[in-house]
Design an enzyme around this catalytic site. Structure first.
Site, mmCIF file in Angstrom:
data_model
loop_
_atom_site.group_PDB
_atom_site.id
_atom_site.type_symbol
_atom_site.label_atom_id
_atom_site.label_comp_id
_atom_site.label_asym_id
_atom_site.label_seq_id
_atom_site.Cartn_x
_atom_site.Cartn_y
_atom_site.Cartn_z
ATOM 1 N N ASN A 125 0.855 -1.186 0.000
ATOM 2 C CA ASN A 125 0.000 0.000 0.000
ATOM 3 C C ASN A 125 0.893 1.238 0.000
ATOM 4 O O ASN A 125 1.916 1.272 0.694
ATOM 5 C CB ASN A 125 -0.900 0.020 1.236
ATOM 6 C CG ASN A 125 -1.920 -1.093 1.212
ATOM 7 O OD1 ASN A 125 -2.482 -1.400 0.151
ATOM 8 N ND2 ASN A 125 -2.170 -1.719 2.345
ATOM 9 N N HIS A 169 6.424 -2.126 3.660
ATOM 10 C CA HIS A 169 6.220 -3.522 4.054
ATOM 11 C C HIS A 169 5.389 -4.188 2.978
ATOM 12 O O HIS A 169 4.469 -3.588 2.425
ATOM 13 C CB HIS A 169 5.530 -3.613 5.415
ATOM 14 C CG HIS A 169 4.332 -2.729 5.548
ATOM 15 N ND1 HIS A 169 4.439 -1.364 5.791
ATOM 16 C CD2 HIS A 169 3.013 -2.986 5.440
ATOM 17 C CE1 HIS A 169 3.241 -0.830 5.828
ATOM 18 N NE2 HIS A 169 2.349 -1.786 5.604
HETATM 19 P P1 AMP Z 1 -0.602 -0.695 5.885
HETATM 20 O O1 AMP Z 1 -2.008 -0.283 6.217
HETATM 21 O O2 AMP Z 1 -0.401 -1.231 4.507
HETATM 22 O O3 AMP Z 1 0.388 0.401 6.239
HETATM 23 O O4 AMP Z 1 -0.298 -1.938 6.819
HETATM 24 C C1 AMP Z 1 0.076 -1.802 8.154
HETATM 25 C C2 AMP Z 1 -0.204 -3.122 8.800
HETATM 26 O O5 AMP Z 1 0.488 -3.170 10.016
HETATM 27 C C3 AMP Z 1 -1.684 -3.362 9.101
HETATM 28 O O6 AMP Z 1 -2.135 -4.519 8.424
HETATM 29 C C4 AMP Z 1 -1.705 -3.522 10.629
HETATM 30 O O7 AMP Z 1 -2.625 -4.481 11.059
HETATM 31 C C5 AMP Z 1 -0.280 -3.914 10.929
HETATM 32 N N1 AMP Z 1 0.192 -3.579 12.250
HETATM 33 C C6 AMP Z 1 -0.008 -2.415 12.923
HETATM 34 N N2 AMP Z 1 0.617 -2.467 14.115
HETATM 35 C C7 AMP Z 1 1.218 -3.682 14.187
HETATM 36 C C8 AMP Z 1 2.010 -4.331 15.178
HETATM 37 N N3 AMP Z 1 2.320 -3.751 16.343
HETATM 38 N N4 AMP Z 1 2.448 -5.597 14.915
HETATM 39 C C9 AMP Z 1 2.142 -6.192 13.746
HETATM 40 N N5 AMP Z 1 1.407 -5.635 12.773
HETATM 41 C C10 AMP Z 1 0.953 -4.386 12.992
#
Ligand code: AMP
Ligand code: ZN
Length: 114
Positions: free
Chosen positions: A87, A100
């Site tokens: 994203n 990521h």
């Molecule tokens: P995006 O919305 O593409 O930036 O993805 C960020 C992702 O990080 C989301 O799917 C969240 O659920 C995940 N996320 C947020 N905080 C954490 C955390 N502490 N550990 C693991 N995943 C996380």
């Protein structure tokens, strides 16, 4: 970067469930999984968005995809299928500004994506 969630997880300052790590990337379970397998492949290097990639990062991005493919295979999804997603910025729903690669598998994926 000091104020970055994923840099803190990589540094061990915040807990994450690490499922793979090598010289280039750390892969963690997503805290809010959207599929039976939902892993984030995160480069150790802080890069805010894919708009910030340079040619010097080409091998790193390749490593991210190869890590995703290896994890998908390890979990039995190589032939069945899986989705990888980056994203970028607000309309795509990016919420953590350290790039990521999402790896999602274990259910049918819709197209077009929402
Ligand atoms: P995006 O919305 O593409 O930036 O993805 C960020 C992702 O990080 C989301 O799917 C969240 O659920 C995940 N996320 C947020 N905080 C954490 C955390 N502490 N550990 C693991 N995943 C996380
Ligand atoms: Zn970071």
């Amino acid at each position: 970067m000091s104020d970055c969630l994923f840099c803190k997880i990589i540094a061990g300052e915040i807990k994450g469930t690490i499922v793979h790590q090598d010289n280039d990337v750390v892969a963690i379970e997503d805290i809010n999984p959207q599929a039976p397998l939902h892993v984030l492949i995160i480069p150790r290097q802080h890069i805010a968005t894919i708009n910030d990639l340079t040619p010097a990062n080409d091998a790193l991005v390749g490593s991210m995809f190869r890590a995703a493919a290896a994890l998908a295979r390890q979990h039995g999804y190589a032939d069945r299928g899986y989705r990888t997603v980056f994203n970028c910025n607000s309309e795509a729903g990016q919420s953590v500004f350290h790039i990521h690669l999402h790896l999602l598998a274990g259910r049918p994926m819709l197209w077009p994506p929402g």
